[in-house]
Design an enzyme around this catalytic site. Structure first.
Site, PDB file in Angstrom:
ATOM      1  N   ILE A 204       0.837  -1.200   0.000  1.00 49.78           N
ATOM      2  CA  ILE A 204       0.000   0.000   0.000  1.00 49.78           C
ATOM      3  C   ILE A 204       0.871   1.248   0.000  1.00 49.78           C
ATOM      4  O   ILE A 204       0.683   2.165  -0.807  1.00 49.78           O
ATOM      5  CB  ILE A 204      -0.953   0.003   1.205  1.00 49.78           C
ATOM      6  CG1 ILE A 204      -1.923  -1.177   1.124  1.00 49.78           C
ATOM      7  CG2 ILE A 204      -1.732   1.317   1.271  1.00 49.78           C
ATOM      8  CD1 ILE A 204      -2.703  -1.416   2.405  1.00 49.78           C
ATOM      9  N   ARG A 290      -4.502   0.485  10.191  1.00 51.69           N
ATOM     10  CA  ARG A 290      -5.307   0.022  11.318  1.00 51.69           C
ATOM     11  C   ARG A 290      -5.443   1.155  12.326  1.00 51.69           C
ATOM     12  O   ARG A 290      -4.489   1.867  12.629  1.00 51.69           O
ATOM     13  CB  ARG A 290      -4.670  -1.203  11.982  1.00 51.69           C
ATOM     14  CG  ARG A 290      -4.882  -2.498  11.194  1.00 51.69           C
ATOM     15  CD  ARG A 290      -6.355  -2.887  11.179  1.00 51.69           C
ATOM     16  NE  ARG A 290      -6.630  -4.139  10.502  1.00 51.69           N
ATOM     17  CZ  ARG A 290      -7.033  -4.241   9.235  1.00 51.69           C
ATOM     18  NH1 ARG A 290      -7.160  -3.148   8.507  1.00 51.69           N
ATOM     19  NH2 ARG A 290      -7.305  -5.413   8.709  1.00 51.69           N
ATOM     20  N   ASP A 314      -9.760   6.072   7.323  1.00 54.23           N
ATOM     21  CA  ASP A 314     -10.534   4.937   6.820  1.00 54.23           C
ATOM     22  C   ASP A 314     -10.686   3.870   7.895  1.00 54.23           C
ATOM     23  O   ASP A 314     -11.455   2.929   7.738  1.00 54.23           O
ATOM     24  CB  ASP A 314      -9.832   4.350   5.590  1.00 54.23           C
ATOM     25  CG  ASP A 314     -10.648   3.279   4.890  1.00 54.23           C
ATOM     26  OD1 ASP A 314     -11.857   3.507   4.667  1.00 54.23           O
ATOM     27  OD2 ASP A 314     -10.084   2.214   4.577  1.00 54.23           O
ATOM     28  N   GLU A 319     -14.318  -0.267  15.711  1.00 45.68           N
ATOM     29  CA  GLU A 319     -15.208  -0.348  14.548  1.00 45.68           C
ATOM     30  C   GLU A 319     -16.292  -1.371  14.830  1.00 45.68           C
ATOM     31  O   GLU A 319     -16.005  -2.462  15.318  1.00 45.68           O
ATOM     32  CB  GLU A 319     -14.415  -0.762  13.305  1.00 45.68           C
ATOM     33  CG  GLU A 319     -13.362   0.278  12.904  1.00 45.68           C
ATOM     34  CD  GLU A 319     -12.612  -0.091  11.630  1.00 45.68           C
ATOM     35  OE1 GLU A 319     -13.067  -0.999  10.897  1.00 45.68           O
ATOM     36  OE2 GLU A 319     -11.574   0.522  11.359  1.00 45.68           O
ATOM     37  N   HIS A 338     -14.662   2.524   6.869  1.00 41.46           N
ATOM     38  CA  HIS A 338     -13.700   1.484   6.470  1.00 41.46           C
ATOM     39  C   HIS A 338     -14.116   0.857   5.137  1.00 41.46           C
ATOM     40  O   HIS A 338     -14.194  -0.365   5.002  1.00 41.46           O
ATOM     41  CB  HIS A 338     -13.598   0.403   7.557  1.00 41.46           C
ATOM     42  CG  HIS A 338     -12.328  -0.400   7.487  1.00 41.46           C
ATOM     43  ND1 HIS A 338     -11.799  -1.049   8.573  1.00 41.46           N
ATOM     44  CD2 HIS A 338     -11.497  -0.667   6.448  1.00 41.46           C
ATOM     45  CE1 HIS A 338     -10.689  -1.691   8.220  1.00 41.46           C
ATOM     46  NE2 HIS A 338     -10.482  -1.473   6.936  1.00 41.46           N
TER      47      HIS A 338
END
Length: 377
Positions: A204, A290, A314, A319, A338
């Site tokens: 990423i 994360r 994000d 969550e 997310h």
């Protein structure tokens, strides 16, 4: 004298023996934990020759047809999507549901199935983050673990660059002016010449670097092992590399800080209050890794006080993000549930990655995306 069903019994025994012989000769015996109605699993029709698909299901009851011998013969397990029941607002085939529930349900599934998988050699996770998966039983076992590293790189990198534009071009102001029909001329910024600081330079992070370079941004990165990014330095992709103990220096030098870290013991709360305090007042924090890698309370305090320009998030420490979390109401925050990687094709890409790796497994070649279970990535 045999009873009337003896011929059927003999036929059943013969069929069972034939099935056992076929399984013994199989190149691999695969169990898929996931929703059998998910459209991406149509790609399983492309299994390499000699591979036996033992079944697709979400719970142990879905595999009731398997004998103890078949369970023991299973050497490959792949987990895609969630295993729990969807809510009424999220149908069983929903990508959103399957991804939101995948991490926890994967752990639950493995704990349920683990005693039966005595012949397991390779486990593939359709997720990148593995913090919910790395149970002591798995970590200490000889089972190979692979993940979906790379599947989400493009979409998350696009989100990171979109986040830069969100602040550089003052998109909330533009949208407010449009809604009010006000001709509000104001100054905007280019990304050219701005510094993108990367915390995490895996698949990423590297894709973020490539897109940022296309905008002629200066890209710097934090890494524990500079030898792994020397080629990126030589090619000019990275302008500077910071050692792991130079986090605050990177934060201070960057206009945009992009995190793409996994959550492990060593990354938990890595971006601390002190690290956030080291940022420029005009700095923007972007997190596509994360949530628990950032001290969220310290970030909220900095955003509320205007000590940094903003954040694009994000991922979050908890969550689903509670409605009481202050992040929802902050005007200098861009947040998503997310979902920045939830494109229409990402699950198909996920299954295709597994199939490519399965071909390698059958051929005895090195697998892609092998995870160091002790490091957690």
């Amino acid at each position: 004298m045999p009873h009337n069903g003896s011929s059927n019994d003999t036929g059943d025994a013969t069929s069972a023996a034939a099935a056992a012989a076929a399984a013994a000769a199989a190149a691999a015996r695969v169990l898929v934990i996931g929703n059998p109605e998910a459209p991406e699993f149509a790609l399983l029709q492309q299994l390499p020759p000699g591979v036996v698909l033992l079944g697709v299901g979400q719970a142990l009851a879905d595999f009731a047809h398997l004998s103890p011998e078949q369970w023991a013969s299973c050497d490959v397990v792949v987990k895609m999507g969630g295993g729990s029941s969807p809510s009424k607002s999220q149908p069983a085939h929903s990508h959103l549901h399957r991804c939101n529930s995948s991490s926890v349900s994967l752990t639950q599934s493995l704990e349920e199935f683990w005693p039966l998988l005595t012949g397991l050699k390779w486990l593939h996770s359709g997720a990148v983050g593995l913090e919910h998966l790395l149970t002591p039983a798995l970590v200490t076992s000889p089972v190979l673990l692979t993940n979906a590293r790379g599947v989400y790189s493009q979409s998350l990198a696009e989100f990171a660059l979109m986040s830069c534009h969100f602040f550089a071009k003052q998109l909330p102001r533009l949208m407010a002016s449009q809604a009010a029909r006000v001709w509000d001329v104001h100054e905007v910024q280019e990304l050219r010449g701005a510094t993108m600081g990367l915390i995490g330079i895996g698949a990423i992070g590297r894709r973020v670097a490539e897109l940022a370079s296309a905008y002629r941004m200066r890209v710097v990165a934090l890494t524990r092992d500079a030898s792994k990014v020397q080629q990126d330095v030589h090619s000019g992709l990275l302008s500077q590399v910071y050692a792991a103990d130079q986090l605050h220096q990177l934060m201070a030098a960057s206009d945009y800080v992009c995190l793409s870290l996994p959550h492990t013991a060593s990354t938990d709360g890595l971006v601390s209050a002190a690290a956030i305090a080291a940022m420029k007042p005009t700095g923007v924090l972007i997190n596509v890794g994360r949530g628990r890698t950032v001290d969220e309370e310290a970030l909220i305090a900095a955003l509320q006080a205007g000590r940094i320009r903003g954040a694009a998030l994000d991922v979050f420490a908890t969550e689903l993000l509670p409605s009481s979390n202050p992040l929802w109401g902050l005007p200098n925050v861009l947040l998503t549930p997310h979902c920045s990687a939830r494109t229409g094709r990402f699950m198909f890409d996920n299954v295709q990655l597994f199939l490519d790796n399965l071909q390698r497994y059958v051929e005895g070649r090195q697998l892609l995306n092998v995870v160091d279970k002790t490091l957690g990535y």
